[in-house]
Design a protein around this motif. Structure first.
Motif, PDB file in Angstrom:
ATOM      1  N   ASP A   1      18.666  18.318   6.745  1.00  0.00           N
ATOM      2  CA  ASP A   1      18.002  17.965   8.002  1.00  0.00           C
ATOM      3  C   ASP A   1      18.510  18.900   9.088  1.00  0.00           C
ATOM      4  O   ASP A   1      19.699  18.872   9.457  1.00  0.00           O
ATOM      5  N   LEU A   2      17.638  19.755   9.603  1.00  0.00           N
ATOM      6  CA  LEU A   2      18.041  20.740  10.605  1.00  0.00           C
ATOM      7  C   LEU A   2      18.575  20.100  11.881  1.00  0.00           C
ATOM      8  O   LEU A   2      19.339  20.724  12.619  1.00  0.00           O
ATOM      9  N   ARG A   3      18.176  18.865  12.124  1.00  0.00           N
ATOM     10  CA  ARG A   3      18.632  18.205  13.361  1.00  0.00           C
ATOM     11  C   ARG A   3      20.114  17.879  13.322  1.00  0.00           C
ATOM     12  O   ARG A   3      20.716  17.554  14.339  1.00  0.00           O
ATOM     13  N   THR A   4      20.720  17.945  12.147  1.00  0.00           N
ATOM     14  CA  THR A   4      22.152  17.637  12.042  1.00  0.00           C
ATOM     15  C   THR A   4      23.019  18.876  12.176  1.00  0.00           C
ATOM     16  O   THR A   4      24.241  18.771  12.152  1.00  0.00           O
ATOM     17  N   LEU A   5      22.396  20.061  12.296  1.00  0.00           N
ATOM     18  CA  LEU A   5      23.157  21.306  12.318  1.00  0.00           C
ATOM     19  C   LEU A   5      23.259  21.866  13.731  1.00  0.00           C
ATOM     20  O   LEU A   5      22.389  21.648  14.569  1.00  0.00           O
ATOM     21  N   THR A   6      24.334  22.601  13.956  1.00  0.00           N
ATOM     22  CA  THR A   6      24.524  23.331  15.204  1.00  0.00           C
ATOM     23  C   THR A   6      24.339  24.805  14.903  1.00  0.00           C
ATOM     24  O   THR A   6      25.071  25.383  14.088  1.00  0.00           O
ATOM     25  N   GLY A   7      23.349  25.414  15.511  1.00  0.00           N
ATOM     26  CA  GLY A   7      23.040  26.802  15.218  1.00  0.00           C
ATOM     27  C   GLY A   7      24.094  27.760  15.729  1.00  0.00           C
ATOM     28  O   GLY A   7      24.603  27.606  16.838  1.00  0.00           O
ATOM     29  N   THR A   8      24.427  28.751  14.901  1.00  0.00           N
ATOM     30  CA  THR A   8      25.401  29.778  15.291  1.00  0.00           C
ATOM     31  C   THR A   8      24.716  31.060  15.726  1.00  0.00           C
ATOM     32  O   THR A   8      25.383  32.025  16.081  1.00  0.00           O
ATOM     33  N   GLY A   9      23.385  31.089  15.654  1.00  0.00           N
ATOM     34  CA  GLY A   9      22.654  32.281  16.044  1.00  0.00           C
ATOM     35  C   GLY A   9      22.501  32.401  17.540  1.00  0.00           C
ATOM     36  O   GLY A   9      22.994  31.556  18.317  1.00  0.00           O
ATOM     37  N   ASP A  10      21.827  33.456  17.950  1.00  0.00           N
ATOM     38  CA  ASP A  10      21.612  33.710  19.373  1.00  0.00           C
ATOM     39  C   ASP A  10      20.858  32.551  20.006  1.00  0.00           C
ATOM     40  O   ASP A  10      19.841  32.091  19.484  1.00  0.00           O
ATOM     41  N   GLN A  11      21.373  32.041  21.130  1.00  0.00           N
ATOM     42  CA  GLN A  11      20.771  30.942  21.879  1.00  0.00           C
ATOM     43  C   GLN A  11      20.676  29.663  21.038  1.00  0.00           C
ATOM     44  O   GLN A  11      19.787  28.839  21.230  1.00  0.00           O
ATOM     45  N   GLY A  12      21.595  29.501  20.083  1.00  0.00           N
ATOM     46  CA  GLY A  12      21.661  28.269  19.310  1.00  0.00           C
ATOM     47  C   GLY A  12      20.687  28.183  18.158  1.00  0.00           C
ATOM     48  O   GLY A  12      20.477  27.106  17.596  1.00  0.00           O
ATOM     49  N   VAL A  13      20.075  29.308  17.767  1.00  0.00           N
ATOM     50  CA  VAL A  13      19.142  29.293  16.649  1.00  0.00           C
ATOM     51  C   VAL A  13      19.894  29.060  15.347  1.00  0.00           C
ATOM     52  O   VAL A  13      20.937  29.663  15.092  1.00  0.00           O
ATOM     53  N   ILE A  14      19.369  28.167  14.503  1.00  0.00           N
ATOM     54  CA  ILE A  14      19.983  27.876  13.210  1.00  0.00           C
ATOM     55  C   ILE A  14      19.663  29.010  12.248  1.00  0.00           C
ATOM     56  O   ILE A  14      18.511  29.400  12.085  1.00  0.00           O
ATOM     57  N   THR A  15      20.677  29.528  11.570  1.00  0.00           N
ATOM     58  CA  THR A  15      20.515  30.663  10.668  1.00  0.00           C
ATOM     59  C   THR A  15      20.533  30.197   9.216  1.00  0.00           C
ATOM     60  O   THR A  15      20.861  29.049   8.905  1.00  0.00           O
ATOM     61  N   ARG A  16      20.191  31.131   8.317  1.00  0.00           N
ATOM     62  CA  ARG A  16      20.236  30.847   6.876  1.00  0.00           C
ATOM     63  C   ARG A  16      21.654  30.477   6.444  1.00  0.00           C
ATOM     64  O   ARG A  16      21.858  29.591   5.615  1.00  0.00           O
TER      65      ARG A  16
END
Length: 469
Positions: free
Chosen positions: A197-212
């Motif tokens: 579930d992507l909603r449980t992740l904190t993105g490490t990409g630019d501007q908080g984008v979730i990465t592979r």
């Protein structure tokens, strides 16, 4: 000066509002020619290859494979005059915005179909309201930050990535319920496949984008994080598998629901002894004229339908609710329901009434092969007047088919079986099949529907009857 042209996703002559980019045949830097295939898209009906309307050099792809975009959305930019100016010195300058090209040139029709502007209507996402002051401040700070770290000149206002920046700030991970995480389509697909579930992740990409990498780390964790709300629709659990409703399945469902609750359906059935037809088929297959032709029982059924329409034109008409008119067709564009890996589609045999039995057999063979490959042109799937669904190929006797939208009748052609049959007072084994005709009772009365079904049955029971038509 270089001339940059933006190629918008066209409406491929079937009233599309969106399509999914399946794959690209070109990459930035590639030289392309007019009508060269640049990508493959999946519409609501089939996979379609898009040709390029210009010659030049591809400068940018705006859409990733697997992404669904609206008709009219720019999908790539081409420099149609690559030798018109020297290349940038530091390599940091971006091409001129695609929007600068005249609209008349950008919407230039492709070969085989025209593009037109379609306004796609979507329901707005439900989410927590964000004060206008907060959104404005976020936009200003985000854009400023982006410009501060930009390697080249500050872009014009229309080029500024203001919308993505606002989305990233205005929808922080702490927001419950309506929060939509930022991730590219391939990353979303990976998360769906892994049940994350992507909603449980904190993105490490630019501007908080979730990465592979974020998704892969979550999948490898000993205990997967739990969702703050209901589980993601695509996640598989409890012995279930969920598949998004899109493409052919989505279009078929909408069309069938619309037809079922718009046209008052009546279905009639007829059992036919087709032994003479099957004997005739064997004789034709051995003849020189039909050598090498795949002569199926469906070809005989298609010929019978095309001939019977002339005696009952109501089954080949359509109901125009807006104009309050019945539209009678002078041609038979015969739809053949075909099961494909992408779902059910109904390609058409154009002007079936003018084709011989051999020509119909060849058209059906070509139509079926193209449909199974998913390469049926969009133009071959619109404008039908009457349809046959060959349920017999699956060993099914008959059914109650739903009329295709815009038509008034559909015939189900059942399996041909060896069946005890009374002939001359004696029970003998004959080749028997069942027909089922569904028709729109607004414009086809019971008598007309019955006469049409009887005519089709008579032609299948005794092909020699054709000389009387």
């Amino acid at each position: 000066m270089p001339t940059y042209k933006s190629f918008p996703l066209p409406d491929t002559a079937e009233g599309l509002t969106e399509a999914e980019i399946l794959s690209w045949s070109v990459q930035p830097g590639d030289t392309v020619t007019v009508n060269q295939v640049i990508c493959e898209i999946e519409t609501a009906k089939a996979a379609v290859e898009l040709p390029c309307p210009w010659a030049g050099v591809v400068t940018e792809l705006h859409v990733q494979p697997g992404q669904t975009v609206d008709v009219g959305t720019p999908i790539l930019t081409i420099d149609t005059d690559p030798g018109g100016a020297a290349a940038p010195v530091n390599g940091s300058a971006r091409p001129a915005p695609a929007a600068a090209a005249p609209a008349e040139e950008e919407m230039k029709p492709l070969v085989g179909y025209g593009s037109k502007t379609v306004t796609a209507k979507r329901r707005a996402r439900r989410g927590p309201a964000v004060p206008a002051e907060t959104a404005a401040a976020a936009a200003q700070s985000s854009v400023a930050a982006a410009f501060e770290h930009a390697p080249g000149p500050v872009p014009a206002a229309e080029e500024a990535p203001a919308v993505p920046a606002v989305a990233a700030v205005a929808a922080p991970p702490a927001l419950p319920g309506g929060y939509v995480p930022l991730a590219k389509p391939p990353v979303r697909k990976l998360a769906k496949d892994l049940g994350i579930d992507l909603r449980t992740l904190t993105g490490t990409g630019d501007q908080g984008v979730i990465t592979r990498s974020d998704v892969q780390q979550a999948a490898a964790a000993p205990t997967a994080p739990s969702a703050p709300a209901a589980p993601a629709p695509a996640a598989a659990s409890g012995g279930e598998r969920r598949v998004p409703i899109k493409g052919v399945r989505k279009a078929t469902a909408a069309a069938m629901v619309s037809s079922a609750f718009t046209a008052p359906h009546v279905t009639e059935f007829l059992t036919v002894d087709v032994t003479p037809m099957m004997d005739f088929r064997e004789r034709l297959k051995a003849s020189r004229e039909f050598r090498g032709v795949k002569l199926t029982p469906l070809a005989f059924c298609a010929k019978a339908v095309a001939m019977a329409v002339a005696r009952t034109p109501e089954v080949n008409a359509s109901w125009d609710e807006a104009a309050q008119e019945i539209v009678y067709k002078d041609h038979v564009h015969l739809g053949i329901a075909a099961a494909t890996p992408r779902g059910l589609i109904v390609p058409k045999v154009r002007n079936a009434e003018s084709l011989s039995l051999r020509e119909l057999a060849e058209a059906l063979e070509a139509l079926t092969a193209t449909a199974r490959e998913g390469k049926t042109p969009p133009a071959d799937m619109v404008g039908g007047t009457i349809t046959i669904t060959n349920v017999g190929v699956f060993g099914v006797d008959t059914g109650t088919p739903i009329i295709n939208p815009g038509e008034s009748a559909i015939l189900a052609f059942g399996a041909i079986r060896d069946t005890p049959w009374v002939v001359g007072g004696e029970v003998v084994v004959r080749k028997v099949c069942q027909l089922a005709l569904s028709f729109d009772h607004r414009l086809v009365d019971g008598q007309q529907g019955s006469e049409f079904l009887a005519d089709v049955g008579a032609l299948l029971a005794d092909p020699a009857m054709a000389i009387t038509y």
